[in-house]
Enzyme design. Structure first.
Site, mmCIF file in Angstrom:
data_model
loop_
_atom_site.group_PDB
_atom_site.id
_atom_site.type_symbol
_atom_site.label_atom_id
_atom_site.label_comp_id
_atom_site.label_asym_id
_atom_site.label_seq_id
_atom_site.Cartn_x
_atom_site.Cartn_y
_atom_site.Cartn_z
ATOM 1 N N ASP A 7 0.407 -3.830 1.910
ATOM 2 C CA ASP A 7 1.637 -3.081 1.636
ATOM 3 C C ASP A 7 1.281 -1.852 0.812
ATOM 4 O O ASP A 7 0.876 -1.958 -0.346
ATOM 5 C CB ASP A 7 2.613 -3.982 0.865
ATOM 6 C CG ASP A 7 3.987 -3.353 0.704
ATOM 7 O OD1 ASP A 7 4.107 -2.117 0.855
ATOM 8 O OD2 ASP A 7 4.939 -4.102 0.416
ATOM 9 N N GLU A 16 1.907 -1.984 5.805
ATOM 10 C CA GLU A 16 3.349 -1.940 5.548
ATOM 11 C C GLU A 16 3.751 -0.709 4.736
ATOM 12 O O GLU A 16 3.098 -0.366 3.753
ATOM 13 C CB GLU A 16 3.725 -3.216 4.781
ATOM 14 C CG GLU A 16 5.188 -3.347 4.451
ATOM 15 C CD GLU A 16 5.490 -4.750 3.916
ATOM 16 O OE1 GLU A 16 4.940 -5.736 4.462
ATOM 17 O OE2 GLU A 16 6.258 -4.849 2.940
ATOM 18 N N GLU A 24 12.231 -3.155 5.193
ATOM 19 C CA GLU A 24 12.857 -3.907 4.103
ATOM 20 C C GLU A 24 13.951 -3.102 3.409
ATOM 21 O O GLU A 24 14.801 -3.674 2.726
ATOM 22 C CB GLU A 24 11.807 -4.374 3.086
ATOM 23 C CG GLU A 24 11.146 -3.252 2.314
ATOM 24 C CD GLU A 24 10.112 -3.764 1.308
ATOM 25 O OE1 GLU A 24 9.047 -4.196 1.756
ATOM 26 O OE2 GLU A 24 10.385 -3.721 0.105
ATOM 27 N N HIS A 34 11.673 -9.934 5.477
ATOM 28 C CA HIS A 34 11.330 -9.661 4.085
ATOM 29 C C HIS A 34 12.162 -10.628 3.260
ATOM 30 O O HIS A 34 13.370 -10.761 3.468
ATOM 31 C CB HIS A 34 11.690 -8.211 3.736
ATOM 32 C CG HIS A 34 11.451 -7.866 2.301
ATOM 33 N ND1 HIS A 34 12.416 -8.020 1.321
ATOM 34 C CD2 HIS A 34 10.356 -7.386 1.684
ATOM 35 C CE1 HIS A 34 11.911 -7.641 0.164
ATOM 36 N NE2 HIS A 34 10.666 -7.247 0.354
HETATM 37 MG MG MG Z 1 7.047 -4.301 1.110
#
Ligand code: MG
Length: 398
Positions: free
Chosen positions: A223, A249, A275, A324
């Site tokens: 991420d 991500e 998300e 998420h």
């Molecule tokens: Mg994230």
């Protein structure tokens, strides 16, 4: 999702009331509670387990639906409690009282349309998420079925889990965290944020440390926390590709849709995002821009009604949809029910934070067993709240 403009009239026709078994139909929504829970100390870190809004929807039949909003709880509580106003600027509790709780999709459109002067996106949709989860829970309790069956079928009894960690301050610390994940039995992990994103060689060393800690067989996600522009993200994707990462991500700003379109077309590794997105229309745009992995948060994006639609859109476009999920056991249970109902729902985020709102608000939190989380089997979401925990962390507004 087709937009409907429901009239303000409607609600339940009591003339049609009938009794089946011990359940009286139709039931009517009598009250909606928006309960703000907050730890005594809330740190300014990306940790959604510190402060949540629990939603409870009551009926005249005595059944209660449970939902959760993962957003700005003070603001979303006000969105529930705002009294009737001029057209299309009402509070959610006002819109739900007196309605038939079985008409979940109709009620989603009622809430969406009649808040649209201040809503449509942002906090109003986050609040609708909590109401929608509670309505699906309620519908399951009324009909005696788990939510996954109502959403289209129970394809599996457990879902493979991945846990999210912040990168350590050094590769060595990161490798230790990675080994902890393996010790827990996880076969998929995600690392992100922390010192990551500033320097290519330091980033490479961090991800190498994770790979070394988890071994070759474990799925590894990274991420990037909105750290880069397109050119930098592309360079990093090429640098990290030999480490076999499952997805990269949010490498770009959540609003850089043109950038995502360019990056997704050229990246050697799958790109994930979503998300921060809301409504099926928002996700439709992400899919059109080429995102490979779509990540709605059920307690933020508009609820299970939206998630069900986003899964369908993703599947039709050949993309992967992975929840998420980083707040409480309510969000986890809703995510599990949603994934269990998807033919391709084979991964869920599992939060390991020690917060009592994550670990104890829901009694019998769905456990992690051999790297998978068990889907609760009872009616609705299949969970029950611990009233003592709820009262202990309830914020007093008086
Ligand atoms: Mg994230």
């Amino acid at each position: 999702m087709i937009l409907r403009n429901p009239p303000m009239t409607g609600g339940v026709n009591k003339e049609c009331a009938k009794v089946e078994g011990s359940v009286r139909f139709p039931m009517i929504i009598t009250d909606v509670e928006a309960i703000h829970l907050r730890l005594p100390e809330v740190e300014e870190i990306a940790d959604g387990t510190q402060d949540v809004l629990v939603v409870r929807i009551h009926t005249d039949g005595g059944l209660v639906g449970i939902g959760e909003v993962t957003s700005q709880s003070y603001v979303c509580k006000a969105i529930f409690e705002a009294p009737r106003s001029a057209e299309r600027r009402h509070g959610l509790a006002y819109l739900l009282r007196g309605q038939d709780p079985l008409e979940v999709e109709e009620l989603w459109h009622r809430m969406y349309y009649h808040t649209n002067r201040y809503g449509r996106r942002g906090a109003a949709i986050h609040a609708i998420s909590g109401a929608d989860i509670a309505l699906w829970d309620l519908k399951g309790k009324i009909l005696g079925k788990p939510v996954c069956e109502l959403l289209g079928g129970a394809y599996r009894k457990s879902i493979r889990a991945y846990a999210s960690y912040l990168f350590g301050s050094s590769p060595r610390e990161t490798a230790e965290l990675a080994r902890c994940a393996v010790d827990l039995g996880l076969s998929a992990v995600k690392f992100g944020w922390g010192p990551f994103g500033k320097d290519p060689q330091a980033d490479l060393a961090q991800v190498e440390a994770v790979r070394e800690g988890v071994g070759k067989a474990c799925d590894l996600m990274v991420d990037a926390g909105h750290a880069w522009d397109v050119a930098t993200a592309l360079d990093r994707a090429r640098l990290l590709e030999p480490l076999k990462i499952t997805w990269l991500e949010e490498p770009l700003s959540q609003d850089d849709l043109k950038g995502y379109a360019e990056l997704c077309a050229r990246s050697p590794v799958p790109i994930a995002a979503g998300e921060g997105e809301v409504t099926s229309w928002g996700f439709e745009e992400l899919i059109e821009r080429g995102l490979h992995v779509i990540q709605p948060d059920v307690a933020f994006c508009g609820g299970l009604t939206v998630c069900q639609e986003v899964s369908r859109l993703s599947r039709e476009a050949g993309r992967r949809c992975v929840p998420h999920c980083f707040s409480t056991g309510i969000n986890l249970a809703a995510s599990l029910q949603w994934m269990a109902a998807c033919p391709d729902g084979n991964l869920v985020e599992y939060c390991l934070r020690p917060s009592p709102l994550m670990r104890h608000l829901v009694r019998d939190l769905p456990p992690l067993v051999d790297g998978c989380v068990i889907v609760p089997e009872g009616p609705g979401l299949g969970i029950e709240l611990d009233e003592a925990v709820l009262e202990r962390f309830r914020v007093s507004y008086s």
